[in-house]
Design a protein around this motif. Structure first.
Motif, short mmCIF file in Angstrom:
data_model
loop_
_atom_site.label_atom_id
_atom_site.label_comp_id
_atom_site.label_asym_id
_atom_site.label_seq_id
_atom_site.Cartn_x
_atom_site.Cartn_y
_atom_site.Cartn_z
N ILE A 115 59.58 48.56 64.95
CA ILE A 115 60.47 49.83 64.53
C ILE A 115 60.26 50.63 64.71
CG2 ILE A 115 62.66 50.33 62.88
CD1 ILE A 115 62.64 47.40 62.51
N MET A 116 58.71 50.85 64.27
CA MET A 116 58.14 52.50 64.15
C MET A 116 57.72 53.39 65.10
SD MET A 116 55.33 51.60 60.79
CE MET A 116 53.92 53.24 61.40
N LYS A 117 57.33 52.44 67.07
CA LYS A 117 57.54 52.71 67.75
C LYS A 117 58.80 53.17 68.20
CE LYS A 117 54.81 52.03 72.35
NZ LYS A 117 53.49 51.38 72.83
N GLU A 118 59.82 52.21 67.73
CA GLU A 118 61.11 52.79 68.98
C GLU A 118 61.53 53.71 68.32
OE1 GLU A 118 62.15 47.38 69.48
OE2 GLU A 118 63.05 49.09 68.22
N GLU A 119 61.80 54.30 66.84
CA GLU A 119 62.01 55.42 66.42
C GLU A 119 61.32 56.12 66.65
OE1 GLU A 119 65.34 55.75 65.26
OE2 GLU A 119 65.87 52.87 65.80
N GLY A 120 60.52 56.63 67.04
CA GLY A 120 59.28 57.59 67.20
C GLY A 120 58.95 58.10 65.52
N ALA A 121 58.17 57.19 64.96
CA ALA A 121 57.71 57.26 63.65
C ALA A 121 56.69 58.48 63.92
CB ALA A 121 57.65 56.38 63.02
N GLY A 122 55.63 58.22 64.60
CA GLY A 122 54.53 59.19 64.51
C GLY A 122 54.40 60.54 65.33
N PRO A 123 53.64 60.83 64.66
CA PRO A 123 53.60 61.89 65.38
C PRO A 123 53.36 62.54 67.16
CG PRO A 123 51.87 62.45 63.50
CD PRO A 123 52.41 60.77 63.36
N GLU A 124 52.68 61.81 67.57
CA GLU A 124 52.93 62.03 69.09
C GLU A 124 53.72 61.91 70.06
OE1 GLU A 124 49.56 59.05 70.44
OE2 GLU A 124 48.16 60.60 69.65
N ALA A 125 55.14 60.09 68.67
CA ALA A 125 56.33 60.06 69.45
C ALA A 125 57.23 61.20 68.89
CB ALA A 125 56.88 58.94 68.96
N GLY A 126 56.79 62.44 68.29
CA GLY A 126 57.80 62.99 67.82
C GLY A 126 57.90 63.69 66.26
N GLY A 127 57.93 62.15 65.40
CA GLY A 127 57.79 61.89 64.47
C GLY A 127 56.70 62.70 63.37
N VAL A 128 56.43 62.72 62.21
CA VAL A 128 55.82 63.05 61.33
C VAL A 128 54.83 62.39 60.54
CG1 VAL A 128 56.12 64.62 59.13
CG2 VAL A 128 58.15 64.94 60.44
N GLY A 129 54.82 60.93 60.61
CA GLY A 129 53.72 60.04 60.29
C GLY A 129 54.21 59.92 58.39
N GLY A 130 53.04 59.29 58.31
CA GLY A 130 52.68 59.04 56.77
C GLY A 130 51.85 58.25 55.89
N VAL A 131 52.07 57.14 54.96
CA VAL A 131 51.24 56.69 54.88
C VAL A 131 51.61 55.16 54.68
CG1 VAL A 131 52.41 56.88 52.53
CG2 VAL A 131 49.93 56.03 53.34
N MET A 132 51.37 54.06 54.99
CA MET A 132 51.39 52.30 55.14
C MET A 132 51.08 52.40 53.68
SD MET A 132 52.86 52.21 57.61
CE MET A 132 53.05 50.02 58.71
N HIS A 133 52.07 52.15 52.68
CA HIS A 133 51.67 52.31 51.32
C HIS A 133 51.47 50.90 50.99
CE1 HIS A 133 53.85 50.82 47.47
NE2 HIS A 133 54.59 50.53 48.53
N CYS A 134 50.09 50.56 49.63
CA CYS A 134 49.98 49.46 49.51
C CYS A 134 49.06 48.33 49.89
CB CYS A 134 51.04 48.82 47.75
SG CYS A 134 50.63 47.68 46.97
#
Length: 266
Positions: A138-157
């Motif tokens: 889902i991260m990839k499909e929704e473009g969560a990462g910077p290379e896909a136009g998203g912001v990125g973030g953190v995988m917590h705990c």
């Protein structure tokens, strides 16, 4: 200097002792903490803490375990995230461990948070448990990462495998380690702590949960995040100051904050 990148000091057992909690942060050189939202009804409490203290920040989001709670939409999240002390969207994600059955609502909620993150330009705080494949998909499909136009973030705990950590990093995310890494049984997670780049690592307490050794079984709090850093340093054979410096710099970089720490209250 240490930073607790994920805590819940608005929860009653910590909020009732807030002056003590903040004092112990200062004593233990914990300069900042991010108080993380788990639902919309209690978000005002999270925001009030961030507004009251210069070194406390807030996020806005609805945890995947909270089924019977008001469902957020993108517009709501954007409105609440507009506050300058709100620096992240989440926590959000998937949890197939605690809940079973048709969890499509969980996946749709996760997509809503990713879309809000992309729209407001603030990073995601992602919770994943027993759901790594769907989370990454889902991260990839929704473009969560910077290379896909998203912001990125953190995988917590983080509690997944090194392979999942590397796949998350490849999408532009950081990996945050909690007190679990100090547990003797956490051999696979300790392997993650040894091998992921320091440049992609954060530390956290997830307090009031998961107190690190030597406080395991007690109520956790931000001032104990130093033990997470020390364990990582021991695993990697490096000074704890190196872990503290990298994880603090990573926090400021990820959340777009000025690197100079705010003065702690007396």
């Amino acid at each position: 200097m240490y930073i607790d990148s994920h805590c819940h000091i608005n929860f009653p057992d910590l909020l009732a002792r807030l002056p003590e909690i903040l004092s112990r942060m200062s004593e233990n050189q914990v300069s900042h903490a991010l108080c993380v939202s788990v639902d919309l009804p209690t978000f005002p409490e999270v925001l009030a803490l961030a507004e009251s203290y210069p070194h406390i920040y807030a996020s806005v989001g609805v945890h995947p375990d909270y089924e019977d709670t008001p469902e957020p939409d993108v517009a709501q999240l954007l409105a609440l995230a507009a506050h300058p002390k709100v620096i992240a969207i989440g926590e959000t994600g998937l949890d197939y461990f605690r809940l079973q059955g048709d969890l499509e609502w969980q996946r749709e909620r996760f997509r809503t948070h990713i879309r809000a993150s992309r729209a407001c330009g603030k990073p995601l705080i992602i919770h994943t448990r027993s759901a790594a494949d769907d989370t990454l998909r889902i991260m990839k499909e929704e473009g969560a990462g910077p290379e896909a136009g998203g912001v990125g973030g953190v995988m917590h705990c983080f509690t997944e495998s090194l392979e999942v950590a590397e796949a998350s990093i490849a999408q532009g995310f950081y990996i945050s380690l909690s007190g679990i890494v100090t547990f003797k049984s956490a051999k696979a997670l300790q392997d993650v702590a040894r091998h992921i780049p320091l440049e992609r690592m954060l530390i956290e307490t997830d307090s009031p949960y998961l107190a690190p050794v030597p406080h395991r079984g007690k109520t956790n709090e931000p001032g104990l995040v130093m033990h997470v850093a020390q364990c990582i340093a021991d695993l990697r054979g490096i000074p704890v100051e190196v872990v503290a410096r990298h994880t603090s710099e990573n926090f400021f970089r990820l959340f777009g904050l000025p690197p100079a720490p705010a003065a702690l209250p007396a």
